[in-house]
Motif scaffolding. Structure first.
Motif, PDB file in Angstrom:
ATOM      1  N   ALA A   1     -15.692  15.443 -23.973  1.00  0.00           N
ATOM      2  CA  ALA A   1     -14.379  14.957 -24.402  1.00  0.00           C
ATOM      3  C   ALA A   1     -13.273  15.902 -23.937  1.00  0.00           C
ATOM      4  O   ALA A   1     -12.201  15.452 -23.512  1.00  0.00           O
ATOM      5  CB  ALA A   1     -14.340  14.783 -25.917  1.00  0.00           C
ATOM      6  N   HIS A   2     -13.539  17.181 -23.994  1.00  0.00           N
ATOM      7  CA  HIS A   2     -12.561  18.144 -23.491  1.00  0.00           C
ATOM      8  C   HIS A   2     -12.400  17.998 -21.977  1.00  0.00           C
ATOM      9  O   HIS A   2     -11.271  17.922 -21.480  1.00  0.00           O
ATOM     10  CB  HIS A   2     -12.968  19.581 -23.855  1.00  0.00           C
ATOM     11  CG  HIS A   2     -12.531  19.963 -25.226  1.00  0.00           C
ATOM     12  ND1 HIS A   2     -11.325  20.554 -25.479  1.00  0.00           N
ATOM     13  CD2 HIS A   2     -13.133  19.814 -26.432  1.00  0.00           C
ATOM     14  CE1 HIS A   2     -11.191  20.764 -26.776  1.00  0.00           C
ATOM     15  NE2 HIS A   2     -12.286  20.316 -27.375  1.00  0.00           N
ATOM     16  N   LYS A   3     -13.496  17.960 -21.279  1.00  0.00           N
ATOM     17  CA  LYS A   3     -13.457  17.882 -19.814  1.00  0.00           C
ATOM     18  C   LYS A   3     -12.755  16.617 -19.328  1.00  0.00           C
ATOM     19  O   LYS A   3     -11.903  16.676 -18.433  1.00  0.00           O
ATOM     20  CB  LYS A   3     -14.889  17.929 -19.258  1.00  0.00           C
ATOM     21  CG  LYS A   3     -14.973  17.784 -17.757  1.00  0.00           C
ATOM     22  CD  LYS A   3     -16.428  17.817 -17.288  1.00  0.00           C
ATOM     23  CE  LYS A   3     -16.532  17.560 -15.803  1.00  0.00           C
ATOM     24  NZ  LYS A   3     -17.923  17.520 -15.366  1.00  0.00           N
ATOM     25  N   HIS A   4     -13.102  15.487 -19.891  1.00  0.00           N
ATOM     26  CA  HIS A   4     -12.631  14.209 -19.361  1.00  0.00           C
ATOM     27  C   HIS A   4     -11.351  13.689 -20.012  1.00  0.00           C
ATOM     28  O   HIS A   4     -10.761  12.734 -19.503  1.00  0.00           O
ATOM     29  CB  HIS A   4     -13.730  13.159 -19.481  1.00  0.00           C
ATOM     30  CG  HIS A   4     -14.926  13.483 -18.658  1.00  0.00           C
ATOM     31  ND1 HIS A   4     -14.916  13.470 -17.284  1.00  0.00           N
ATOM     32  CD2 HIS A   4     -16.174  13.865 -19.018  1.00  0.00           C
ATOM     33  CE1 HIS A   4     -16.107  13.812 -16.827  1.00  0.00           C
ATOM     34  NE2 HIS A   4     -16.891  14.061 -17.867  1.00  0.00           N
ATOM     35  N   ALA A   5     -10.912  14.299 -21.108  1.00  0.00           N
ATOM     36  CA  ALA A   5      -9.718  13.795 -21.783  1.00  0.00           C
ATOM     37  C   ALA A   5      -8.792  14.935 -22.227  1.00  0.00           C
ATOM     38  O   ALA A   5      -7.721  15.115 -21.653  1.00  0.00           O
ATOM     39  CB  ALA A   5     -10.099  12.915 -22.968  1.00  0.00           C
ATOM     40  N   ILE A   6      -9.195  15.707 -23.190  1.00  0.00           N
ATOM     41  CA  ILE A   6      -8.305  16.691 -23.816  1.00  0.00           C
ATOM     42  C   ILE A   6      -7.766  17.704 -22.816  1.00  0.00           C
ATOM     43  O   ILE A   6      -6.559  18.001 -22.812  1.00  0.00           O
ATOM     44  CB  ILE A   6      -9.023  17.398 -24.992  1.00  0.00           C
ATOM     45  CG1 ILE A   6      -9.379  16.373 -26.067  1.00  0.00           C
ATOM     46  CG2 ILE A   6      -8.165  18.523 -25.563  1.00  0.00           C
ATOM     47  CD1 ILE A   6     -10.372  16.867 -27.112  1.00  0.00           C
ATOM     48  N   ASP A   7      -8.617  18.243 -21.966  1.00  0.00           N
ATOM     49  CA  ASP A   7      -8.201  19.273 -21.012  1.00  0.00           C
ATOM     50  C   ASP A   7      -8.002  18.722 -19.604  1.00  0.00           C
ATOM     51  O   ASP A   7      -7.858  19.490 -18.653  1.00  0.00           O
ATOM     52  CB  ASP A   7      -9.246  20.403 -20.961  1.00  0.00           C
ATOM     53  CG  ASP A   7      -9.438  21.077 -22.310  1.00  0.00           C
ATOM     54  OD1 ASP A   7      -8.480  21.111 -23.105  1.00  0.00           O
ATOM     55  OD2 ASP A   7     -10.558  21.554 -22.586  1.00  0.00           O
ATOM     56  N   SER A   8      -7.975  17.410 -19.464  1.00  0.00           N
ATOM     57  CA  SER A   8      -7.844  16.799 -18.135  1.00  0.00           C
ATOM     58  C   SER A   8      -6.383  16.773 -17.689  1.00  0.00           C
ATOM     59  O   SER A   8      -5.477  17.068 -18.464  1.00  0.00           O
ATOM     60  CB  SER A   8      -8.394  15.367 -18.154  1.00  0.00           C
ATOM     61  OG  SER A   8      -7.476  14.498 -18.787  1.00  0.00           O
ATOM     62  N   ASP A   9      -6.184  16.392 -16.445  1.00  0.00           N
ATOM     63  CA  ASP A   9      -4.835  16.247 -15.896  1.00  0.00           C
ATOM     64  C   ASP A   9      -4.314  14.819 -16.041  1.00  0.00           C
ATOM     65  O   ASP A   9      -3.251  14.498 -15.528  1.00  0.00           O
ATOM     66  CB  ASP A   9      -4.832  16.638 -14.411  1.00  0.00           C
ATOM     67  CG  ASP A   9      -5.095  18.125 -14.200  1.00  0.00           C
ATOM     68  OD1 ASP A   9      -4.733  18.927 -15.090  1.00  0.00           O
ATOM     69  OD2 ASP A   9      -5.662  18.478 -13.154  1.00  0.00           O
TER      70      ASP A   9
END
Length: 163
Positions: A82-90
């Motif tokens: 969730a962090h990789k693909h949404a929260i911390d994504s561009d």
């Protein structure tokens, strides 16, 4: 662990950890969402997750289990995703909202599997009241997952295609 009761207790402890991790992540997803309907629904879902956690703690106490969480590595992985693909994504706008919905639903499906299994254990142990409470939690999770599918299909996926 030698009995079904032991396994049931372990599942309750694991779900407690999974719910805590999911609640924290869902709050971050709600903050990141660009669509107010999505953000509001995620905030409401976080409240539901917190209620389910209280149910798990109550069931754990009722069965005489040790009141502790058993760190859920499965949810840990979903939180990282969730962090990789949404929260911390561009990503931004509707594209971000679509990613948020996808990550939220992955966590929901993990919860469905966990609560469903734990309900089956409760039924096998003759813990009918516990099974009923777990079934209610399952209904809530299914409803939330279904709502997110509708939101994605009716608006956010279409908006993301226009971006």
């Amino acid at each position: 662990m030698t009995t079904l009761k032991d396994l049931y207790i372990e599942e309750l402890q694991d779900l407690w950890s999974a719910n805590n991790q999911m609640a924290e992540t869902v709050a971050k997803l709600a903050d990141a969402a660009s669509d107010s309907t999505l953000s509001d629904r995620l905030s409401a879902s976080k409240s539901g997750i917190d209620e389910h956690t209280q149910t798990l703690k109550s069931l754990l106490s009722d069965i005489g289990g040790e009141m502790k969480k058993d760190h859920c590595k499965g949810m840990e992985g979903l939180v990282k995703e969730a962090h990789k693909h949404a929260i911390d994504s561009d990503l931004s706008g509707a594209a971000l909202d679509v990613a948020i919905i996808a990550q939220y639903q992955r966590m929901c499906h993990y919860g469905i599997a966990g609560f469903g299994t734990t309900k089956a254990f409760a039924e096998a142990l003759g813990e009918n009241e516990a099974a009923s409470k777990l079934d209610q939690a399952l209904d809530d999770i299914y409803e939330s997952d279904s709502y997110m599918s509708e939101l994605a299909e009716r608006s956010r996926n279409l908006d993301a295609m226009a971006d």
